[in-house]
Design an enzyme around this catalytic site. Structure first.
Site, PDB file in Angstrom:
ATOM      1  N   LEU A 200     -29.188 -11.864 -51.740  1.00 44.26           N
ATOM      2  CA  LEU A 200     -29.105 -13.323 -51.828  1.00 44.26           C
ATOM      3  C   LEU A 200     -28.524 -13.816 -50.502  1.00 44.26           C
ATOM      4  O   LEU A 200     -27.315 -13.947 -50.336  1.00 44.26           O
ATOM      5  CB  LEU A 200     -28.230 -13.728 -53.013  1.00 44.26           C
ATOM      6  N   HIS A 201     -29.453 -14.095 -49.551  1.00 50.31           N
ATOM      7  CA  HIS A 201     -29.060 -14.305 -48.150  1.00 50.31           C
ATOM      8  C   HIS A 201     -28.282 -15.606 -47.891  1.00 50.31           C
ATOM      9  O   HIS A 201     -27.126 -15.592 -47.470  1.00 50.31           O
ATOM     10  CB  HIS A 201     -30.309 -14.358 -47.257  1.00 50.31           C
ATOM     11  N   ASP A 202     -28.972 -16.735 -48.043  1.00 52.17           N
ATOM     12  CA  ASP A 202     -28.468 -17.981 -47.463  1.00 52.17           C
ATOM     13  C   ASP A 202     -27.165 -18.522 -48.059  1.00 52.17           C
ATOM     14  O   ASP A 202     -26.378 -19.144 -47.325  1.00 52.17           O
ATOM     15  CB  ASP A 202     -29.557 -19.067 -47.529  1.00 52.17           C
TER      16      ASP A 202
END
Ligand code: BDR
Ligand code: CA
Length: 312
Positions: free
Chosen positions: A241-243
């Site tokens: 879950l990058h951003d």
């Protein structure tokens, strides 16, 4: 002190969750505006998706602007294979009713920074750096108004996710990334080295779903969607879950640690285009220009997300 931020984004399910986290945290974060950029999907869709998310959060008062529709010097590369045709596949959300602002996103960034005191505005890029680079190039006087640029992009130990040596956001517009990393503003980077440790396990996804709210269900359906692709690709227990690492940092910076180092961007070799050449081991005397994160308290991050999303 509340951070005054501009979110620059290409939603994208993980961008959407990053925006929701910011909007759920008004004590720490004041969202001045959202600028959309072409990236995961074309600009028309990212500008639409940003508004869908504001409305999901009950915040149709947020001003959303469309910025650049293509990288500075290259053809646009998109990522429908990860995010689906709309960029926001997974949940069923209504088309937005709130308007897109007339002003161009780059003009909005320039005007907002020009009106601000030095060192007061935090920029949060969650996609290719085209809008930020265009603003800095046209108005170099605004750089001193930036408090910090906290961005998701790049990789060192994890190397790449769109090519063997490049992370998607930097790869799509390496020229823009080069401009931003050389601009002289303080930069905090959330690279794949961090985000690949932030995996949406089935338990973490269940925690979102069990909120039992519209937002909790939508977020769980978003992560369910991109997880299908990522699990196949990484074979891991869940998708990164990058951003939201960017907006989580604004709320709880102690969840992250890294090194203040030199980071330069590959802009000429096609083989390694968009690589973030990070001097993690300090083997050059090139100037330090970025706080490059490497570690995350992943459970603390997901607990924060669940707790904050519950407020919406
Ligand atoms: C980045 O690329 C996009 O697909 C995601 O939204 C994230 O910003 C990860 O490489
Ligand atoms: Ca993104």
């Amino acid at each position: 002190m509340t951070r005054r931020i501009i979110i620059d984004t290409d939603p994208g399910q993980d961008d959407a969750i990053a925006i929701l986290l910011a909007l759920a945290s008004p004590d720490e974060i004041e969202v001045l505006g959202i600028t959309a950029v072409a990236g995961n999907v074309p600009l028309e869709l990212t500008a639409k998706n940003a508004r869908i998310i504001c409305e999901l959060a009950g915040r149709d008062d947020i001003k959303v602007y469309a910025g650049c529709d293509k990288p500075l010097g290259r053809a646009l590369v998109t990522a429908e294979h990860v995010h689906g045709q709309t960029g926001l596949n997974g949940p069923r959300l209504p088309d937005p009713k709130m308007p897109l602002q007339d002003q161009h996103g780059v003009d909005y960034i320039i005007d907002t920074l020009r009106d601000a005191e030095p060192g007061t505005i935090t920029l949060c890029p969650l996609g290719p750096l085209t809008n930020i680079a265009a603003a800095f190039t046209r108005a170099p006087d605004i750089v001193e108004k930036v408090r910090e640029i906290v961005l998701m992009g790049g990789a060192y130990f994890e190397v790449g996710n769109i090519t063997p040596t490049a992370e998607f956001n930097i790869y799509v517009d390496p020229q823009a990334a080069d401009i931003v990393f050389r601009a002289g503003a303080p930069i905090v980077v959330m690279p794949l080295d961090v985000t690949h440790k932030a995996l949406v396990t089935p338990e973490r996804n269940a925690a979102f779903r069990s909120l039992g709210t519209k937002v909790g269900t939508a977020v769980a359906n978003m992560t369910d969607f991109f997880e299908r692709f990522d699990k196949e690709k990484y074979g891991s227990e869940g998708a990164p879950l990058h951003d939201p690492c960017v907006t989580a940092y604004l709320i709880r910076p102690e969840l992250f640690s890294g090194r203040h180092i030199n980071v330069e961007i590959e802009t000429s070799s096609e083989l390694t285009m968009g690589m973030t050449v990070a001097d993690w081991w300090g083997v050059t005397d090139r100037p330090r220009n970025a706080m490059f994160m490497g570690r995350i308290d992943a459970q603390g991050y997901f607990d924060l997300l669940t707790e904050r999303l519950a407020r919406l």
